[in-house]
Write a protein that holds these residues in place. Structure first.
Motif, PDB file in Angstrom:
ATOM      1  N   LEU A   1     -19.851  -4.996  17.350  1.00  4.25           N
ATOM      2  CA  LEU A   1     -19.269  -4.046  18.289  1.00  4.25           C
ATOM      3  C   LEU A   1     -19.819  -2.646  18.016  1.00  4.25           C
ATOM      4  CD1 LEU A   1     -15.571  -5.271  18.031  1.00  4.25           C
ATOM      5  CD2 LEU A   1     -17.156  -5.744  19.913  1.00  4.25           C
ATOM      6  N   THR A   2     -19.607  -1.741  18.954  1.00  2.00           N
ATOM      7  CA  THR A   2     -19.988  -0.344  18.788  1.00  2.00           C
ATOM      8  C   THR A   2     -18.762   0.457  18.375  1.00  2.00           C
ATOM      9  OG1 THR A   2     -21.717  -0.522  20.474  1.00  2.00           O
ATOM     10  CG2 THR A   2     -20.938   1.689  19.929  1.00  2.00           C
ATOM     11  N   GLY A   3     -18.841   1.114  17.226  1.00  2.00           N
ATOM     12  CA  GLY A   3     -17.718   1.898  16.723  1.00  2.00           C
ATOM     13  C   GLY A   3     -18.093   3.358  16.550  1.00  2.00           C
ATOM     14  N   LEU A   4     -17.213   4.247  16.986  1.00  2.00           N
ATOM     15  CA  LEU A   4     -17.425   5.690  16.869  1.00  2.00           C
ATOM     16  C   LEU A   4     -16.211   6.313  16.202  1.00  2.00           C
ATOM     17  CD1 LEU A   4     -18.889   8.401  17.680  1.00  2.00           C
ATOM     18  CD2 LEU A   4     -17.516   8.318  19.775  1.00  2.00           C
ATOM     19  N   LYS A   5     -16.425   7.014  15.070  1.00  4.72           N
ATOM     20  CA  LYS A   5     -15.298   7.678  14.420  1.00  4.72           C
ATOM     21  C   LYS A   5     -14.780   8.799  15.313  1.00  4.72           C
ATOM     22  CE  LYS A   5     -15.197   8.567   9.948  1.00  4.72           C
ATOM     23  NZ  LYS A   5     -15.329   9.253   8.607  1.00  4.72           N
ATOM     24  N   LEU A   6     -13.516   8.711  15.673  1.00  5.73           N
ATOM     25  CA  LEU A   6     -12.898   9.720  16.532  1.00  5.73           C
ATOM     26  C   LEU A   6     -12.354  10.880  15.715  1.00  5.73           C
ATOM     27  CD1 LEU A   6     -11.907  10.594  19.373  1.00  5.73           C
ATOM     28  CD2 LEU A   6      -9.806   9.297  18.899  1.00  5.73           C
ATOM     29  N   MET A   7     -11.612  10.584  14.663  1.00  5.92           N
ATOM     30  CA  MET A   7     -11.034  11.652  13.847  1.00  5.92           C
ATOM     31  C   MET A   7     -10.624  11.098  12.494  1.00  5.92           C
ATOM     32  SD  MET A   7      -7.521  12.176  16.016  1.00  5.92           S
ATOM     33  CE  MET A   7      -6.450  10.779  16.439  1.00  5.92           C
ATOM     34  N   GLU A   8     -10.685  11.955  11.474  1.00  4.98           N
ATOM     35  CA  GLU A   8     -10.279  11.569  10.134  1.00  4.98           C
ATOM     36  C   GLU A   8      -8.768  11.729   9.991  1.00  4.98           C
ATOM     37  OE1 GLU A   8     -12.557  13.742   7.252  1.00  4.98           O
ATOM     38  OE2 GLU A   8     -14.301  12.424   7.515  1.00  4.98           O
ATOM     39  N   GLU A   9      -8.229  11.067   8.958  1.00  5.96           N
ATOM     40  CA  GLU A   9      -6.801  11.121   8.732  1.00  5.96           C
ATOM     41  C   GLU A   9      -6.497  11.489   7.282  1.00  5.96           C
ATOM     42  OE1 GLU A   9      -4.021  11.949   9.601  1.00  5.96           O
ATOM     43  OE2 GLU A   9      -3.461  10.350  10.995  1.00  5.96           O
ATOM     44  N   GLN A  10      -5.405  12.198   7.080  1.00  7.19           N
ATOM     45  CA  GLN A  10      -4.863  12.500   5.767  1.00  7.19           C
ATOM     46  C   GLN A  10      -3.411  12.033   5.736  1.00  7.19           C
ATOM     47  OE1 GLN A  10      -6.710  16.312   3.914  1.00  7.19           O
ATOM     48  NE2 GLN A  10      -6.050  16.902   5.964  1.00  7.19           N
TER      49      GLN A  10
ATOM     50  N   PHE B   1     -13.939   9.496  29.473  1.00  4.17           N
ATOM     51  CA  PHE B   1     -12.703   9.289  28.723  1.00  4.17           C
ATOM     52  C   PHE B   1     -12.947   9.449  27.221  1.00  4.17           C
ATOM     53  CE2 PHE B   1      -9.373   6.388  26.940  1.00  4.17           C
ATOM     54  CZ  PHE B   1      -8.283   7.162  27.314  1.00  4.17           C
ATOM     55  N   MET B   2     -14.048   8.889  26.735  1.00  3.34           N
ATOM     56  CA  MET B   2     -14.367   9.013  25.313  1.00  3.34           C
ATOM     57  C   MET B   2     -14.673  10.463  24.950  1.00  3.34           C
ATOM     58  SD  MET B   2     -16.647   5.520  24.940  1.00  3.34           S
ATOM     59  CE  MET B   2     -17.087   5.785  23.235  1.00  3.34           C
ATOM     60  N   ASP B   3     -15.382  11.169  25.825  1.00  8.94           N
ATOM     61  CA  ASP B   3     -15.649  12.587  25.569  1.00  8.94           C
ATOM     62  C   ASP B   3     -14.355  13.392  25.542  1.00  8.94           C
ATOM     63  OD1 ASP B   3     -18.363  12.193  25.357  1.00  8.94           O
ATOM     64  OD2 ASP B   3     -18.810  12.781  27.419  1.00  8.94           O
ATOM     65  N   TRP B   4     -13.430  13.044  26.433  1.00  4.26           N
ATOM     66  CA  TRP B   4     -12.132  13.735  26.456  1.00  4.26           C
ATOM     67  C   TRP B   4     -11.351  13.456  25.175  1.00  4.26           C
ATOM     68  CZ3 TRP B   4      -7.188  11.453  26.639  1.00  4.26           C
ATOM     69  CH2 TRP B   4      -6.143  12.355  26.810  1.00  4.26           C
ATOM     70  N   LEU B   5     -11.368  12.210  24.708  1.00  2.00           N
ATOM     71  CA  LEU B   5     -10.685  11.881  23.460  1.00  2.00           C
ATOM     72  C   LEU B   5     -11.279  12.667  22.288  1.00  2.00           C
ATOM     73  CD1 LEU B   5     -10.298   8.003  23.814  1.00  2.00           C
ATOM     74  CD2 LEU B   5      -8.437   9.666  23.758  1.00  2.00           C
ATOM     75  N   LYS B   6     -12.612  12.782  22.254  1.00  7.38           N
ATOM     76  CA  LYS B   6     -13.248  13.543  21.174  1.00  7.38           C
ATOM     77  C   LYS B   6     -12.865  15.020  21.250  1.00  7.38           C
ATOM     78  CE  LYS B   6     -17.333  11.679  22.149  1.00  7.38           C
ATOM     79  NZ  LYS B   6     -18.792  11.417  22.129  1.00  7.38           N
ATOM     80  N   GLU B   7     -12.760  15.548  22.460  1.00  7.74           N
ATOM     81  CA  GLU B   7     -12.325  16.931  22.619  1.00  7.74           C
ATOM     82  C   GLU B   7     -10.910  17.124  22.091  1.00  7.74           C
ATOM     83  OE1 GLU B   7     -11.494  20.074  26.271  1.00  7.74           O
ATOM     84  OE2 GLU B   7     -12.904  18.411  26.581  1.00  7.74           O
ATOM     85  N   CYS B   8     -10.034  16.170  22.405  1.00  2.00           N
ATOM     86  CA  CYS B   8      -8.662  16.232  21.887  1.00  2.00           C
ATOM     87  C   CYS B   8      -8.671  16.179  20.353  1.00  2.00           C
ATOM     88  CB  CYS B   8      -7.824  15.084  22.433  1.00  2.00           C
ATOM     89  SG  CYS B   8      -7.437  15.178  24.187  1.00  2.00           S
ATOM     90  N   ALA B   9      -9.473  15.283  19.798  1.00  2.45           N
ATOM     91  CA  ALA B   9      -9.507  15.109  18.351  1.00  2.45           C
ATOM     92  C   ALA B   9     -10.037  16.351  17.639  1.00  2.45           C
ATOM     93  CB  ALA B   9     -10.379  13.904  18.000  1.00  2.45           C
ATOM     94  N   ASN B  10     -10.943  17.069  18.292  1.00  5.55           N
ATOM     95  CA  ASN B  10     -11.541  18.249  17.660  1.00  5.55           C
ATOM     96  C   ASN B  10     -10.704  19.503  17.875  1.00  5.55           C
ATOM     97  OD1 ASN B  10     -13.771  16.827  16.733  1.00  5.55           O
ATOM     98  ND2 ASN B  10     -14.896  17.122  18.640  1.00  5.55           N
ATOM     99  N   GLY B  11      -9.639  19.393  18.686  1.00 13.61           N
ATOM    100  CA  GLY B  11      -8.775  20.530  18.935  1.00 13.61           C
ATOM    101  C   GLY B  11      -7.640  20.603  17.936  1.00 13.61           C
ATOM    102  N   ALA B  12      -6.575  21.288  18.342  1.00  8.86           N
ATOM    103  CA  ALA B  12      -5.410  21.409  17.482  1.00  8.86           C
ATOM    104  C   ALA B  12      -4.749  20.052  17.281  1.00  8.86           C
ATOM    105  CB  ALA B  12      -4.395  22.385  18.097  1.00  8.86           C
ATOM    106  N   LEU B  13      -4.086  19.888  16.159  1.00 11.59           N
ATOM    107  CA  LEU B  13      -3.419  18.614  15.874  1.00 11.59           C
ATOM    108  C   LEU B  13      -2.238  18.392  16.784  1.00 11.59           C
ATOM    109  CD1 LEU B  13      -3.484  18.549  11.984  1.00 11.59           C
ATOM    110  CD2 LEU B  13      -4.809  17.137  13.503  1.00 11.59           C
ATOM    111  N   SER B  14      -1.539  19.447  17.147  1.00 11.34           N
ATOM    112  CA  SER B  14      -0.366  19.304  18.006  1.00 11.34           C
ATOM    113  C   SER B  14      -0.766  19.437  19.460  1.00 11.34           C
ATOM    114  CB  SER B  14       0.679  20.361  17.663  1.00 11.34           C
ATOM    115  OG  SER B  14       0.143  21.661  17.824  1.00 11.34           O
TER     116      SER B  14
END
Length: 315
Positions: free
Chosen positions: A164-173, A301-314
């Motif tokens: 499959l094709t996998g793209l890391k969207l965001m890291e987690e702590q 949709f994927m670009d929008w998700l990445k934009e959300c992930a790179n923005g504020a957490l809330s």
């Protein structure tokens, strides 16, 4: 056993279109019986259609076993070609004359990231792309893209997705979280040894094949506190449920920053044992079958998700 003629003379004509569709469904299910159910045919009719297609193409598509079938190497190749062709056709039909981005996206996601992170942001996507609809489905198992009509999956995982094709969207702590009242009652702030008197709240399905206490063990190893973990616990099948239990004074849970930061900021949860930190290699990934090209509606949709992930957490 099929005796196939030489491939040099093989041809595909209009009479084989129904057989190609039958093959596509049977290959998706790897079952003539299930394909028959979907197509409202008998299993024998499905087998005869595929036999005629194999003869016409001079290609053996399936290995027929006693109780199942599997694709040959050529069958797998033809299946992928057909899948991509059908996807391209669907994409073309969904575009308006003005080439607007339109159509439906079926997204499969882990319940907690869907509820706590994704759903509160969907109104923004709807405003930007009014002709794209999102069908969100949640679950804890890894989805089989072959047998389910899923375009994209959002996983909390280690990043290993064979085939499959996998793209890391965001890291987690992560960090232990509980209600202010619970932290005060058990004198947890600056007294990590008191953790042994608490009730641990577990997401028992944190990631695929995780043990019921995997997140707590991961955090404890990182902070040298494995000996301090109590045995009393409650388990849940989603991270959000364990956090809701923590908010209601049932115990102390592992909170993922992407999912609980807003509740911490509002004072509904506290971090009695220290701030969020990296405790492993589990992050959020977007996963889909190999596609060439990737449909436009999926790209935006994927670009929008990445934009959300790179923005504020809330939100």
């Amino acid at each position: 056993m099929l005796n196939l003629p030489p491939r040099a003379g093989s041809r595909l004509n209009s009479s084989q279109f129904a057989n190609l569709h039958t093959f596509l469904v049977a290959a998706r299910h790897l079952s003539f019986a299930r394909a028959a159910d979907e197509l409202c045919l008998t299993a024998s009719a499905v087998s005869h259609r595929i036999g005629r297609l194999e003869s016409a193409l001079s290609i053996k598509l399936f290995v027929r076993l006693t109780r199942q079938v599997r694709l040959t190497e050529e069958g797998e190749r033809i299946f992928r070609i057909l899948q991509n062709a059908v996807g391209d056709l669907s994409e073309a039909l969904q575009q308006s004359s003005q080439a607007d981005i339109a159509g439906a996206i079926v997204l499969y996601a882990r319940p907690s990231v869907a509820q706590c992170w994704l759903v509160p942001r969907l109104a923004d996507f709807a405003r930007r792309y009014p002709l794209v609809s999102v069908d969100l489905r949640v679950g804890n198992e890894s989805v089989d893209f072959r047998t389910r009509n899923i375009d994209l999956a959002l996983y909390y995982a280690s990043g290993d997705f064979p085939g499959l094709t996998g793209l890391k969207l965001m890291e987690e702590q992560m960090a232990p979280v509980c209600s202010p009242e619970y932290a005060k009652r058990h004198r947890l702030v600056d007294r990590p040894g008191n953790l042994q008197h608490c009730t641990l709240l577990h997401d028992s399905l944190a990631w695929e094949n995780a043990s019921h206490d995997a997140e707590w063990r991961l955090w404890a190893r990182q902070h040298g506190m494995e000996a301090s973990l109590p045995t009393r616990h409650f388990t849940f099948d989603s991270s959000n449920l364990s956090v809701i239990a923590a908010m209601n004074h049932a115990g102390i849970a592992i909170g993922r920053q992407r999912l609980v930061q807003e509740r911490v900021s509002r004072g509904e949860l506290v971090l009695p044992l220290g701030d969020f930190s990296r405790c492993g290699h589990y992050d959020y990934y977007l996963v889909h079958p190999p596609l060439d090209p990737v449909p436009r509606r999926l790209l935006v949709f994927m670009d929008w998700l990445k934009e959300c992930a790179n923005g504020a957490l809330s939100t």
